[in-house]
Design a protein around this motif. Structure first.
Motif, PDB file in Angstrom:
ATOM      1  N   ALA A 137       4.388   4.788  -2.697  1.00  0.00           N
ATOM      2  CA  ALA A 137       3.111   4.893  -2.980  1.00  0.00           C
ATOM      3  C   ALA A 137       2.023   5.125  -1.930  1.00  0.00           C
ATOM      4  O   ALA A 137       1.936   4.555  -0.995  1.00  0.00           O
ATOM      5  N   PRO A 138       1.423   6.377  -2.045  1.00  0.00           N
ATOM      6  CA  PRO A 138       0.553   6.887  -0.833  1.00  0.00           C
ATOM      7  C   PRO A 138      -0.823   6.438  -1.242  1.00  0.00           C
ATOM      8  O   PRO A 138      -1.201   6.634  -2.485  1.00  0.00           O
ATOM      9  N   LEU A 139      -1.703   6.467  -0.172  1.00  0.00           N
ATOM     10  CA  LEU A 139      -3.124   6.400  -0.322  1.00  0.00           C
ATOM     11  C   LEU A 139      -3.706   7.336   0.777  1.00  0.00           C
ATOM     12  O   LEU A 139      -3.482   7.416   2.177  1.00  0.00           O
ATOM     13  N   PHE A 140      -4.152   8.569   0.228  1.00  0.00           N
ATOM     14  CA  PHE A 140      -4.623   9.716   1.051  1.00  0.00           C
ATOM     15  C   PHE A 140      -5.881   9.515   1.959  1.00  0.00           C
ATOM     16  O   PHE A 140      -6.803   8.901   1.361  1.00  0.00           O
ATOM     17  N   HIS A 141      -5.944  10.611   2.774  1.00  0.00           N
ATOM     18  CA  HIS A 141      -7.142  10.206   3.716  1.00  0.00           C
ATOM     19  C   HIS A 141      -8.411  10.200   3.064  1.00  0.00           C
ATOM     20  O   HIS A 141      -9.077   9.113   3.409  1.00  0.00           O
ATOM     21  N   ASP A 142      -8.953  11.063   2.316  1.00  0.00           N
ATOM     22  CA  ASP A 142     -10.013  10.955   1.381  1.00  0.00           C
ATOM     23  C   ASP A 142     -10.162   9.734   0.591  1.00  0.00           C
ATOM     24  O   ASP A 142     -11.228   9.012   0.902  1.00  0.00           O
ATOM     25  N   ASP A 143      -9.389   9.320  -0.010  1.00  0.00           N
ATOM     26  CA  ASP A 143      -9.546   8.071  -1.083  1.00  0.00           C
ATOM     27  C   ASP A 143      -9.518   6.744   0.215  1.00  0.00           C
ATOM     28  O   ASP A 143     -10.246   5.751  -0.145  1.00  0.00           O
ATOM     29  N   LEU A 144      -8.911   6.766   1.122  1.00  0.00           N
ATOM     30  CA  LEU A 144      -8.745   5.808   2.175  1.00  0.00           C
ATOM     31  C   LEU A 144      -9.997   5.709   2.713  1.00  0.00           C
ATOM     32  O   LEU A 144     -10.580   4.377   2.677  1.00  0.00           O
ATOM     33  N   LEU A 145     -10.805   6.549   3.166  1.00  0.00           N
ATOM     34  CA  LEU A 145     -12.039   6.444   4.033  1.00  0.00           C
ATOM     35  C   LEU A 145     -13.112   6.322   2.869  1.00  0.00           C
ATOM     36  O   LEU A 145     -14.068   5.626   3.451  1.00  0.00           O
ATOM     37  N   LYS A 146     -12.852   6.726   1.722  1.00  0.00           N
ATOM     38  CA  LYS A 146     -14.112   6.384   0.698  1.00  0.00           C
ATOM     39  C   LYS A 146     -13.855   4.855   0.141  1.00  0.00           C
ATOM     40  O   LYS A 146     -14.712   4.524  -0.932  1.00  0.00           O
ATOM     41  N   GLY A 147     -12.731   4.081   0.283  1.00  0.00           N
ATOM     42  CA  GLY A 147     -12.622   3.014  -0.327  1.00  0.00           C
ATOM     43  C   GLY A 147     -12.183   3.212  -1.818  1.00  0.00           C
ATOM     44  O   GLY A 147     -12.308   2.154  -2.575  1.00  0.00           O
ATOM     45  N   LYS A 148     -11.462   4.187  -2.102  1.00  0.00           N
ATOM     46  CA  LYS A 148     -11.107   4.530  -3.549  1.00  0.00           C
ATOM     47  C   LYS A 148      -9.900   4.314  -3.778  1.00  0.00           C
ATOM     48  O   LYS A 148      -9.019   4.438  -2.934  1.00  0.00           O
ATOM     49  N   ALA A 149      -9.251   3.234  -4.671  1.00  0.00           N
ATOM     50  CA  ALA A 149      -8.064   3.141  -4.986  1.00  0.00           C
ATOM     51  C   ALA A 149      -7.163   3.996  -5.704  1.00  0.00           C
ATOM     52  O   ALA A 149      -7.598   5.115  -6.267  1.00  0.00           O
ATOM     53  N   ALA A 150      -5.700   4.002  -5.463  1.00  0.00           N
ATOM     54  CA  ALA A 150      -4.813   5.147  -5.834  1.00  0.00           C
ATOM     55  C   ALA A 150      -3.574   4.274  -6.456  1.00  0.00           C
ATOM     56  O   ALA A 150      -2.974   3.257  -5.718  1.00  0.00           O
ATOM     57  N   THR A 151      -3.335   4.528  -7.823  1.00  0.00           N
ATOM     58  CA  THR A 151      -2.270   3.923  -8.402  1.00  0.00           C
ATOM     59  C   THR A 151      -1.355   4.963  -8.619  1.00  0.00           C
ATOM     60  O   THR A 151      -1.472   5.979  -9.319  1.00  0.00           O
ATOM     61  N   ARG A 152       0.086   4.456  -8.473  1.00  0.00           N
ATOM     62  CA  ARG A 152       1.205   5.160  -9.002  1.00  0.00           C
ATOM     63  C   ARG A 152       2.218   4.688  -9.715  1.00  0.00           C
ATOM     64  O   ARG A 152       2.105   3.233  -9.788  1.00  0.00           O
ATOM     65  N   TYR A 153       2.498   5.007 -10.880  1.00  0.00           N
ATOM     66  CA  TYR A 153       3.338   4.435 -11.936  1.00  0.00           C
ATOM     67  C   TYR A 153       4.873   4.837 -11.786  1.00  0.00           C
ATOM     68  O   TYR A 153       5.322   5.868 -11.416  1.00  0.00           O
ATOM     69  N   TYR A 154       5.706   4.060 -12.151  1.00  0.00           N
ATOM     70  CA  TYR A 154       7.162   4.089 -12.056  1.00  0.00           C
ATOM     71  C   TYR A 154       7.912   3.518 -13.300  1.00  0.00           C
ATOM     72  O   TYR A 154       7.427   2.648 -13.923  1.00  0.00           O
ATOM     73  N   SER A 155       9.011   4.253 -13.491  1.00  0.00           N
ATOM     74  CA  SER A 155       9.847   3.869 -14.563  1.00  0.00           C
ATOM     75  C   SER A 155      10.686   2.697 -14.362  1.00  0.00           C
ATOM     76  O   SER A 155      11.376   2.484 -13.381  1.00  0.00           O
ATOM     77  N   ASN A 156      10.632   1.679 -15.382  1.00  0.00           N
ATOM     78  CA  ASN A 156      11.828   0.610 -15.326  1.00  0.00           C
ATOM     79  C   ASN A 156      13.000   1.104 -15.206  1.00  0.00           C
ATOM     80  O   ASN A 156      13.850   0.442 -14.521  1.00  0.00           O
ATOM     81  N   ARG A 157      13.539   2.108 -15.851  1.00  0.00           N
ATOM     82  CA  ARG A 157      14.811   2.836 -15.717  1.00  0.00           C
ATOM     83  C   ARG A 157      14.964   2.978 -14.559  1.00  0.00           C
ATOM     84  O   ARG A 157      16.185   2.939 -13.860  1.00  0.00           O
ATOM     85  N   SER A 158      14.003   3.664 -13.608  1.00  0.00           N
ATOM     86  CA  SER A 158      14.343   3.943 -12.459  1.00  0.00           C
ATOM     87  C   SER A 158      14.596   2.740 -11.379  1.00  0.00           C
ATOM     88  O   SER A 158      15.429   2.870 -10.578  1.00  0.00           O
ATOM     89  N   TYR A 159      13.872   1.888 -11.670  1.00  0.00           N
ATOM     90  CA  TYR A 159      14.244   0.529 -10.959  1.00  0.00           C
ATOM     91  C   TYR A 159      15.680   0.182 -11.209  1.00  0.00           C
ATOM     92  O   TYR A 159      16.162  -0.589 -10.393  1.00  0.00           O
ATOM     93  N   ALA A 160      16.098   0.103 -12.242  1.00  0.00           N
ATOM     94  CA  ALA A 160      17.586  -0.252 -12.840  1.00  0.00           C
ATOM     95  C   ALA A 160      18.566   0.599 -12.265  1.00  0.00           C
ATOM     96  O   ALA A 160      19.644   0.192 -12.317  1.00  0.00           O
ATOM     97  N   THR A 161      18.102   1.971 -11.766  1.00  0.00           N
ATOM     98  CA  THR A 161      19.250   3.074 -11.315  1.00  0.00           C
ATOM     99  C   THR A 161      19.211   2.909  -9.773  1.00  0.00           C
ATOM    100  O   THR A 161      18.449   3.744  -9.415  1.00  0.00           O
ATOM    101  N   THR A 162      20.179   2.121  -9.134  1.00  0.00           N
ATOM    102  CA  THR A 162      20.054   1.967  -7.821  1.00  0.00           C
ATOM    103  C   THR A 162      21.251   2.423  -7.165  1.00  0.00           C
ATOM    104  O   THR A 162      21.535   2.275  -6.229  1.00  0.00           O
ATOM    105  N   GLN A 163      22.214   3.433  -7.978  1.00  0.00           N
ATOM    106  CA  GLN A 163      23.425   3.806  -7.221  1.00  0.00           C
ATOM    107  C   GLN A 163      23.407   4.714  -6.243  1.00  0.00           C
ATOM    108  O   GLN A 163      24.175   4.942  -5.420  1.00  0.00           O
ATOM    109  N   MET A 164      21.992   5.689  -6.099  1.00  0.00           N
ATOM    110  CA  MET A 164      21.975   6.601  -5.009  1.00  0.00           C
ATOM    111  C   MET A 164      20.738   6.465  -4.308  1.00  0.00           C
ATOM    112  O   MET A 164      19.917   5.868  -4.985  1.00  0.00           O
ATOM    113  N   ASP A 165      20.958   6.765  -3.171  1.00  0.00           N
ATOM    114  CA  ASP A 165      20.014   6.804  -2.035  1.00  0.00           C
ATOM    115  C   ASP A 165      18.853   8.117  -2.425  1.00  0.00           C
ATOM    116  O   ASP A 165      19.181   8.998  -2.520  1.00  0.00           O
ATOM    117  N   ARG A 166      17.497   7.299  -2.654  1.00  0.00           N
ATOM    118  CA  ARG A 166      16.487   8.127  -2.971  1.00  0.00           C
ATOM    119  C   ARG A 166      15.310   7.728  -2.883  1.00  0.00           C
ATOM    120  O   ARG A 166      15.114   6.590  -2.669  1.00  0.00           O
TER     121      ARG A 166
END
Length: 196
Positions: A137-166
């Motif tokens: 989850a990144p917070l890029f330059h402009d949002d960082l310096l302006k104090g603006k939050a950044a949110t990323r969403y992830y699938s629960n299915r992705s959390y459960a799928t851990t067989q491969m490096d990614r």
């Protein structure tokens, strides 16, 4: 003749490959002895279907003014120096982690004899690991310096799928998951400047 030409080209490429896409002379990057631009980074995890094996942070810096960087011998392009620095993220309760960075951590200096190179923060990132999967989850330059939050969403299915490096970079909009939008978790980053 063709074989000799191919061998010559391969040899020349091997000789010059360190210069391909990078400067021949990498600068000795120095730390700013008196950094002042301090930011507290807060990482908040919401709705994760389970724990994470580890949570790490990094901040990426890059020289912002390319005119101070010489052209590379092979490509004829400028490749500004970059540096990645780890951040220690410590638990702060309720799936919240905190760390700190300095936006002016690296020393602005004439590294190549072409004028002063000015370093800038590209982004800071939280990396949440489940086995070999990195939820980034990144917070890029402009949002960082302006104090603006950044949110990323992830699938629960992705959390459960851990067989491969990614690396899973998620989505900025939960609706991108369509039918699975309710089966997601989020990671929010926020930076707050801390004055001395």
């Amino acid at each position: 003749m063709k074989r000799r030409l191919a061998l010559t080209v391969a040899t020349l490429f091997a000789i010059h490959s360190p210069a391909y896409g990078a400067s021949m002379t990498q600068p000795d990057i120095k730390l700013n002895p008196h950094p002042r631009m301090r930011y507290e980074i807060t990482v908040k995890v919401e709705g994760a279907p389970g724990p994470f094996d580890r949570i790490e942070g990094v901040v990426d810096y890059r020289v912002a003014n390319e005119a101070c960087v010489p052209l590379t011998p092979v490509t004829g392009a400028t490749v500004p120096p970059e540096k990645r620095v780890p951040i220690k993220l410590t638990p702060a309760g309720d799936n919240v982690y905190k760390g700190e960075i300095f936006a002016d951590l690296l020393q602005d200096e004439d590294y190549f004899g072409k004028g002063v190179c000015h370093w800038s923060v590209v982004a800071t990132s939280a990396n949440l690991w489940v086995k070999q999967v990195d939820f980034s989850a990144p917070l890029f330059h402009d949002d960082l310096l302006k104090g603006k939050a950044a949110t990323r969403y992830y699938s629960n299915r992705s959390y459960a799928t851990t067989q491969m490096d990614r690396v899973d970079v998620g989505e900025a909009n939960r609706a991108q998951y369509q039918d699975e939008a309710n089966a997601t978790f989020s990671v929010t980053l926020h930076a707050e400047e801390k004055h001395p």
